[in-house]
Design an enzyme around this catalytic site. Structure first.
Site, PDB file in Angstrom:
ATOM      1  CG  ASP A  21      -3.083   7.997  -4.538  1.00  0.00           C
ATOM      2  OD1 ASP A  21      -2.043   8.018  -5.200  1.00  0.00           O
ATOM      3  OD2 ASP A  21      -4.239   7.520  -4.534  1.00  0.00           O
ATOM      4  CG  ASN A  69       3.900   2.388  -2.621  1.00  0.00           C
ATOM      5  OD1 ASN A  69       3.635   3.426  -1.761  1.00  0.00           O
ATOM      6  ND2 ASN A  69       2.917   2.313  -3.684  1.00  0.00           N
TER       7      ASN A  69
HETATM    8  C1  IPE Z   1      -1.114   4.565  -1.340  1.00  0.00           C
HETATM    9  O1  IPE Z   1      -1.110   4.976  -2.495  1.00  0.00           O
HETATM   10  C2  IPE Z   1       0.344   4.736  -0.536  1.00  0.00           C
HETATM   11  C3  IPE Z   1       0.952   6.153  -0.369  1.00  0.00           C
HETATM   12  C4  IPE Z   1       0.274   7.195  -0.740  1.00  0.00           C
HETATM   13  C5  IPE Z   1       2.103   6.210   0.100  1.00  0.00           C
HETATM   14  P1  IPE Z   1      -1.135   4.164  -3.857  1.00  0.00           P
HETATM   15  O2  IPE Z   1      -1.132   5.102  -4.968  1.00  0.00           O
HETATM   16  O3  IPE Z   1       0.024   3.120  -3.618  1.00  0.00           O
HETATM   17  O4  IPE Z   1      -2.325   3.148  -3.616  1.00  0.00           O
HETATM   18  P2  IPE Z   1      -3.167   2.100  -4.314  1.00  0.00           P
HETATM   19  O5  IPE Z   1      -2.398   1.078  -4.710  1.00  0.00           O
HETATM   20  O6  IPE Z   1      -3.547   2.730  -5.578  1.00  0.00           O
HETATM   21  O7  IPE Z   1      -4.269   1.908  -3.589  1.00  0.00           O
HETATM   22  C1  IPE Z   2       1.437   8.797  -4.313  1.00  0.00           C
HETATM   23  O1  IPE Z   2       1.150   9.051  -5.680  1.00  0.00           O
HETATM   24  C2  IPE Z   2       2.719   8.714  -4.087  1.00  0.00           C
HETATM   25  C3  IPE Z   2       3.001   7.249  -3.695  1.00  0.00           C
HETATM   26  C4  IPE Z   2       2.358   6.359  -3.686  1.00  0.00           C
HETATM   27  C5  IPE Z   2       4.534   7.196  -3.159  1.00  0.00           C
HETATM   28  P1  IPE Z   2       0.924   7.964  -6.834  1.00  0.00           P
HETATM   29  O2  IPE Z   2       2.502   7.903  -7.424  1.00  0.00           O
HETATM   30  O3  IPE Z   2       0.445   6.765  -6.413  1.00  0.00           O
HETATM   31  O4  IPE Z   2       0.099   8.802  -8.034  1.00  0.00           O
HETATM   32  P2  IPE Z   2      -0.932   7.881  -8.846  1.00  0.00           P
HETATM   33  O5  IPE Z   2      -1.925   7.487  -8.087  1.00  0.00           O
HETATM   34  O6  IPE Z   2      -0.329   7.006  -9.590  1.00  0.00           O
HETATM   35  O7  IPE Z   2      -1.503   9.131  -9.683  1.00  0.00           O
HETATM   36 MG    MG Z   3      -1.504   6.260  -6.193  1.00  0.00          MG
END
Ligand code: IPE
Ligand code: IPE
Ligand code: MG
Length: 249
Positions: A21, A69
């Site tokens: 993340d 997602n």
């Molecule tokens: C969780 O990350 C899913 C992945 C890392 C693929 P998100 O960034 O989508 O999680 P939330 O929605 O902030 O909890």
């Molecule tokens: C994790 O990084 C990747 C996926 C969930 C695919 P994020 O895209 O969630 O990054 P933040 O949380 O917005 O910084």
């Molecule tokens: Mg995230």
């Protein structure tokens, strides 16, 4: 000195799960768009996979795309899928060189057909590798996984193949995507978020959680070693007392 030297190889977690993340926030700090963050996250995937394989970790599960997602802006979803195709295509060779077997958990048939095809191909090519399983969670939802298991078991009960009163935890386990994979001993989540976001809900009943502020694109081998060292300092009691653990009867 590398923290790697401090790791007790006799106490390695055999399965590490990672919620990768912080790609978006990292990119924003660089004044770049979110996609730039995702592209830079690939290097971290490579580093962590290599470090785990070198150490002798048997399973590494990476949360790459959750069912939730799909609700992101269309452009970001398309870019993530494209990145997935490119990465799998480029890295299959590396998986072969490192004797790593690729697996996937989640509703992968909902991925765009090109992604799905590329993924199945790489899984097929690497299927006889044996050093480590690299498991990608794609279009994955822990609740949905449990729901699918409940549906399948209900049908077996209805068909009188099994008696409802005889059901065990193993029967549920058998119907999960992870049926051939042991539960993770260690979960790592980057970027300072302290939640599990619908990841491996059944499997993480007794997993040790490690949260770090580091954004995923900055996560390197040393960060992984730090997480493993933290894990090795913990006492896993599974409901027992500390005394029972130190002097097993
Ligand atoms: C969780 O990350 C899913 C992945 C890392 C693929 P998100 O960034 O989508 O999680 P939330 O929605 O902030 O909890
Ligand atoms: C994790 O990084 C990747 C996926 C969930 C695919 P994020 O895209 O969630 O990054 P933040 O949380 O917005 O910084
Ligand atoms: Mg995230």
């Amino acid at each position: 000195m590398s923290l790697k030297n401090l790791i007790d190889t006799n106490k390695l977690p055999q399965h590490i799960a990672v919620i990768m993340d912080g790609n978006g926030r990292w990119a924003k700090e660089q004044g770049k768009n979110r996609i730039f963050g995702h592209s830079n996250g690939v290097k971290s995937v490579r580093e962590v996979s290599e470090a785990c394989a070198e150490l002798g970790v048997k399973y590494l599960t990476l949360y790459a795309f959750s069912t939730e997602n799909w609700n992101r802006p269309k452009l970001e979803v398309v870019a993530l899928m494209e990145l997935l195709v490119q990465t799998i295509r480029k890295e299959t060779r590396t998986l072969m060189d490192n004797n790593i077997r690729l697996k996937a958990i989640g509703n992968i048939e909902t991925l765009p057909s090109r992604c799905h095809k590329e993924l199945l191909e790489s899984i097929e090519i690497t299927k006889n590798n044996s050093a480590m399983d690299l498991v990608l969670a794609l279009s994955y939802s822990g609740r949905d996984e449990i729901l699918q298991a409940v549906k399948a078991i209900s049908k077996e009960v209805q068909a009188k193949q099994i008696n409802a009163d005889d059901l065990t935890e193993e029967d549920i386990q058998k119907h999960l995507f992870t049926n051939e994979i042991p539960d993770p001993e260690l979960l790592i989540r980057t970027s300072g978020e302290n939640r599990i976001s619908n990841f491996l809900l059944w499997q993480m009943a007794y997993t040790e959680f490690y949260f770090t502020e580091t954004y995923w694109p900055e996560f390197r081998k040393e960060n992984l070693y730090e997480a493993i060292l933290d894990y090795q300092k913990r006492e896993r009691r599974f409901g027992k007392t500390s005394e029972q653990i130190s002097t097993p009867s």
